[in-house]
Scaffold this motif. Structure first.
Motif, PDB file in Angstrom:
ATOM      1  N   SER A   2     -12.555  -8.171 -10.298  1.00 15.24           N
ATOM      2  CA  SER A   2     -11.774  -7.644  -9.192  1.00 15.24           C
ATOM      3  C   SER A   2     -12.577  -7.695  -7.902  1.00 15.24           C
ATOM      4  CB  SER A   2     -11.345  -6.202  -9.499  1.00 15.24           C
ATOM      5  OG  SER A   2     -10.637  -5.664  -8.424  1.00 15.24           O
ATOM      6  N   TYR A   3     -12.247  -8.675  -7.064  1.00 10.21           N
ATOM      7  CA  TYR A   3     -12.898  -8.792  -5.754  1.00 10.21           C
ATOM      8  C   TYR A   3     -11.844  -8.816  -4.653  1.00 10.21           C
ATOM      9  CZ  TYR A   3     -17.140  -9.958  -8.312  1.00 10.21           C
ATOM     10  OH  TYR A   3     -18.224  -9.911  -9.150  1.00 10.21           O
ATOM     11  N   GLU A   4     -10.713  -8.126  -4.920  1.00 14.74           N
ATOM     12  CA  GLU A   4      -9.598  -8.183  -3.982  1.00 14.74           C
ATOM     13  C   GLU A   4      -9.982  -7.714  -2.593  1.00 14.74           C
ATOM     14  OE1 GLU A   4      -9.387  -6.923  -6.984  1.00 14.74           O
ATOM     15  OE2 GLU A   4      -7.860  -8.065  -8.063  1.00 14.74           O
ATOM     16  N   ARG A   5     -10.867  -6.736  -2.505  1.00 16.70           N
ATOM     17  CA  ARG A   5     -11.233  -6.211  -1.182  1.00 16.70           C
ATOM     18  C   ARG A   5     -11.954  -7.271  -0.356  1.00 16.70           C
ATOM     19  NH1 ARG A   5     -11.748  -2.209  -4.911  1.00 16.70           N
ATOM     20  NH2 ARG A   5     -10.782  -0.185  -4.469  1.00 16.70           N
ATOM     21  N   ILE A   6     -12.844  -8.013  -1.019  1.00 14.20           N
ATOM     22  CA  ILE A   6     -13.545  -9.090  -0.311  1.00 14.20           C
ATOM     23  C   ILE A   6     -12.574 -10.197   0.062  1.00 14.20           C
ATOM     24  CG2 ILE A   6     -15.271 -10.926  -0.574  1.00 14.20           C
ATOM     25  CD1 ILE A   6     -16.931  -9.011  -2.237  1.00 14.20           C
ATOM     26  N   PHE A   7     -11.693 -10.563  -0.875  1.00 13.75           N
ATOM     27  CA  PHE A   7     -10.751 -11.645  -0.611  1.00 13.75           C
ATOM     28  C   PHE A   7      -9.775 -11.278   0.507  1.00 13.75           C
ATOM     29  CE2 PHE A   7     -11.213 -12.888  -5.365  1.00 13.75           C
ATOM     30  CZ  PHE A   7     -12.468 -13.385  -5.099  1.00 13.75           C
ATOM     31  N   LYS A   8      -9.350 -10.011   0.525  1.00 13.10           N
ATOM     32  CA  LYS A   8      -8.436  -9.568   1.584  1.00 13.10           C
ATOM     33  C   LYS A   8      -9.125  -9.645   2.941  1.00 13.10           C
ATOM     34  CE  LYS A   8      -5.455  -5.723   2.971  1.00 13.10           C
ATOM     35  NZ  LYS A   8      -4.993  -4.338   2.639  1.00 13.10           N
ATOM     36  N   ALA A   9     -10.412  -9.251   2.968  1.00 12.84           N
ATOM     37  CA  ALA A   9     -11.169  -9.334   4.212  1.00 12.84           C
ATOM     38  C   ALA A   9     -11.363 -10.789   4.624  1.00 12.84           C
ATOM     39  CB  ALA A   9     -12.522  -8.642   4.053  1.00 12.84           C
ATOM     40  N   LEU A  10     -11.579 -11.664   3.634  1.00 14.03           N
ATOM     41  CA  LEU A  10     -11.757 -13.087   3.917  1.00 14.03           C
ATOM     42  C   LEU A  10     -10.465 -13.713   4.429  1.00 14.03           C
ATOM     43  CD1 LEU A  10     -13.804 -15.420   3.776  1.00 14.03           C
ATOM     44  CD2 LEU A  10     -13.038 -15.841   1.434  1.00 14.03           C
ATOM     45  N   ASP A  11      -9.333 -13.220   3.934  1.00 15.37           N
ATOM     46  CA  ASP A  11      -8.038 -13.722   4.403  1.00 15.37           C
ATOM     47  C   ASP A  11      -7.909 -13.588   5.914  1.00 15.37           C
ATOM     48  OD1 ASP A  11      -7.129 -14.456   1.900  1.00 15.37           O
ATOM     49  OD2 ASP A  11      -6.123 -12.542   1.519  1.00 15.37           O
ATOM     50  N   GLU A  12      -8.398 -12.475   6.448  1.00 10.79           N
ATOM     51  CA  GLU A  12      -8.290 -12.216   7.890  1.00 10.79           C
ATOM     52  C   GLU A  12      -8.997 -13.310   8.697  1.00 10.79           C
ATOM     53  OE1 GLU A  12      -9.735  -8.335   8.782  1.00 10.79           O
ATOM     54  OE2 GLU A  12      -8.572  -7.347   7.200  1.00 10.79           O
ATOM     55  N   VAL A  13     -10.080 -13.842   8.114  1.00 13.70           N
ATOM     56  CA  VAL A  13     -10.830 -14.890   8.804  1.00 13.70           C
ATOM     57  C   VAL A  13     -10.163 -16.250   8.606  1.00 13.70           C
ATOM     58  CG1 VAL A  13     -13.054 -16.044   9.030  1.00 13.70           C
ATOM     59  CG2 VAL A  13     -12.969 -13.586   8.521  1.00 13.70           C
ATOM     60  N   LEU A  14      -9.823 -16.562   7.363  1.00 12.64           N
ATOM     61  CA  LEU A  14      -9.307 -17.894   7.050  1.00 12.64           C
ATOM     62  C   LEU A  14      -7.924 -18.144   7.644  1.00 12.64           C
ATOM     63  CD1 LEU A  14     -10.565 -18.330   3.389  1.00 12.64           C
ATOM     64  CD2 LEU A  14     -11.407 -19.433   5.454  1.00 12.64           C
ATOM     65  N   GLU A  15      -7.211 -17.075   8.007  1.00 10.90           N
ATOM     66  CA  GLU A  15      -5.946 -17.262   8.694  1.00 10.90           C
ATOM     67  C   GLU A  15      -6.152 -17.842  10.095  1.00 10.90           C
ATOM     68  OE1 GLU A  15      -4.026 -13.503   8.678  1.00 10.90           O
ATOM     69  OE2 GLU A  15      -3.519 -13.562   6.534  1.00 10.90           O
ATOM     70  N   LYS A  16      -7.363 -17.632  10.645  1.00 13.80           N
ATOM     71  CA  LYS A  16      -7.659 -18.097  12.008  1.00 13.80           C
ATOM     72  C   LYS A  16      -8.513 -19.362  12.040  1.00 13.80           C
ATOM     73  CE  LYS A  16      -9.517 -14.089  12.893  1.00 13.80           C
ATOM     74  NZ  LYS A  16     -10.219 -12.979  13.580  1.00 13.80           N
ATOM     75  N   GLU A  17      -9.315 -19.589  10.994  1.00 10.51           N
ATOM     76  CA  GLU A  17     -10.283 -20.687  10.996  1.00 10.51           C
ATOM     77  C   GLU A  17      -9.943 -21.709   9.918  1.00 10.51           C
ATOM     78  OE1 GLU A  17     -12.275 -20.595  13.404  1.00 10.51           O
ATOM     79  OE2 GLU A  17     -12.349 -18.482  13.972  1.00 10.51           O
ATOM     80  N   ASP A  18     -10.127 -22.995  10.237  1.00  7.89           N
ATOM     81  CA  ASP A  18      -9.859 -24.023   9.221  1.00  7.89           C
ATOM     82  C   ASP A  18     -11.120 -24.605   8.610  1.00  7.89           C
ATOM     83  OD1 ASP A  18     -10.794 -25.464  11.345  1.00  7.89           O
ATOM     84  OD2 ASP A  18      -9.183 -26.953  11.346  1.00  7.89           O
ATOM     85  N   ALA A  19     -12.304 -24.212   9.146  1.00 10.38           N
ATOM     86  CA  ALA A  19     -13.580 -24.695   8.602  1.00 10.38           C
ATOM     87  C   ALA A  19     -14.599 -23.558   8.668  1.00 10.38           C
ATOM     88  CB  ALA A  19     -14.075 -25.895   9.386  1.00 10.38           C
TER      89      ALA A  19
END
Length: 374
Positions: free
Chosen positions: A76-93
């Motif tokens: 269970s790493y949902e908290r990290i993945f949710k935080a990462l989502d915030e970045v990857l929604e804006k960045e493509d690399a």
């Protein structure tokens, strides 16, 4: 289609900045306050304060969950993945730097494959230990998930290379650095004044042990040696920093934990630094601090330590770290050198060796080379 300049994300299981006592967190605190750092985002538990020019995505994890994640026993790493989502929604690399949290690597790789196949993600794992920590089957999957692993010594890389059947990612080596403005050798007069202020007479010889109070750090091992050593050398003292014990031992003073910014005076006043690690250390940051502060160092030839002390050019290496007699012999040798007023002149540590500024520059080089792969 052209790829935008990749952004750099740090994933840390500790808050950054970190208000506790740490090793790699101290390095990153220095790096992240420079004008040349290349970190754009940090994903970590909420710190007490934030670096001004970095975007945070903070995780809120229970103590039990932190332990499970670090040990790799939880999926269970949902908290990290949710935080990462915030970045990857804006960045493509992105370059994702994972610091020591090996357990998150495989779940993260699977998550990226399932959700962000159109994104360009470079996974970089920064390992502050020494020995391989996964067996061959899992190790093969682990390193295949990474683009690059950063180790502290070439010796650690050789250990990995010898152990694993497959090692399918790039490797880099980055030696630790310390603050040369804080840890440096004093000239004779100011050192004599410092020792006097700490209650040391000219005829007293001070040994120093400094670490976390864990069995593998060798404090109990050294204290048993000290009992017999002190009987023949009552002019010697042993300072113990990092351990707060109620034991009443002849010639031993327990100081407990001391903030990092206050440690330099103890290194500078001490004569001999003891580093009796009974495990394969990645680098030995306190050993480096002691060397740079002018201590005559005696260290276990364990893990990456021989490389750090240039195989005996910068410190005495104990080739059989678990043999008490070898330690006592080495300690007795320092008594002879101290009596001849030669102890401070045995080892010459270059001023520019293991400096934080060099570490920052080399880390930037590693990040830049990772960006060049896009």
């Amino acid at each position: 289609m052209a790829i935008n300049t990749p952004k750099v994300i740090v994933i840390s299981h500790l808050p950054l900045p970190y208000d506790g006592i740490g090793s790699w967190t101290t390095l990153y605190d220095y790096y992240l306050t420079t004008d040349t750092h290349q970190i754009d985002y940090i994903i970590c538990p909420e710190p007490k304060k934030r670096y001004k020019d970095i975007t945070y995505s903070c995780t809120r994890t229970s103590t039990v969950q932190k332990i499970k994640n670090k040990l790799g026993t939880s999926k269970s790493y949902e908290r990290i993945f949710k935080a990462l989502d915030e970045v990857l929604e804006k960045e493509d690399a992105v370059i994702i730097k994972i610091i020591d949290n090996a357990g998150v690597v495989l779940p993260l790789k699977a998550y990226l494959n399932d959700n962000y196949q159109t994104k360009h993600c470079y996974l970089q794992f920064y390992y502050h230990g020494f020995p391989p920590f996964f067996g061959n089957p899992k190790g093969r999957l682990f390193f295949a998930a990474l683009d690059e692993t950063i180790l502290l010594t070439h010796a650690s890389y050789k250990d990995h290379l010898a152990y694993y059947t497959d090692l399918p990612c790039a490797f880099s080596v980055l030696h630790n650095g310390i603050d040369g403005n804080l840890f440096f050798k004093l000239d004779h007069a100011p050192r004599a004044a410092l020792r006097l202020s700490l209650g040391i007479t000219p005829k007293e010889q001070v040994f120093l042990w400094l670490s976390q109070d864990r069995p593998k750090k060798g404090l109990d091992f050294i204290l048993k040696i000290w009992n017999s050593f002190y009987k023949n050398n009552p002019q010697c003292k042993l300072w113990v920093i990092g351990a707060d014990r109620a034991e009443n031992l002849s010639g031993v003073t327990f100081y407990g934990k001391i903030p990092n910014q206050e440690l330099s005076q103890y290194y500078q006043a001490a004569d001999v630094y003891l580093y009796p690690t009974l495990c394969k250390e990645g680098f030995g940051l306190t050993l480096t601090e002691a060397m740079k502060s002018g201590c005559y160092c005696i260290a276990s030839a364990n893990g990456g330590i021989p490389e750090v002390v240039q195989h005996g050019k910068l410190a005495v290496l104990i080739s059989n770290p678990n043999y008490r007699q070898e330690w006592e012999d080495a300690m007795n040798k320092t008594v002879e050198l101290f009596a001849e007023n030669k102890l401070q002149d045995v080892f010459k540590v270059p001023e520019n060796l293991y400096n934080l500024s060099t570490w920052c520059a080399e880390l930037n080089t590693i990040i830049t080379k990772a960006k060049d792969t896009f």
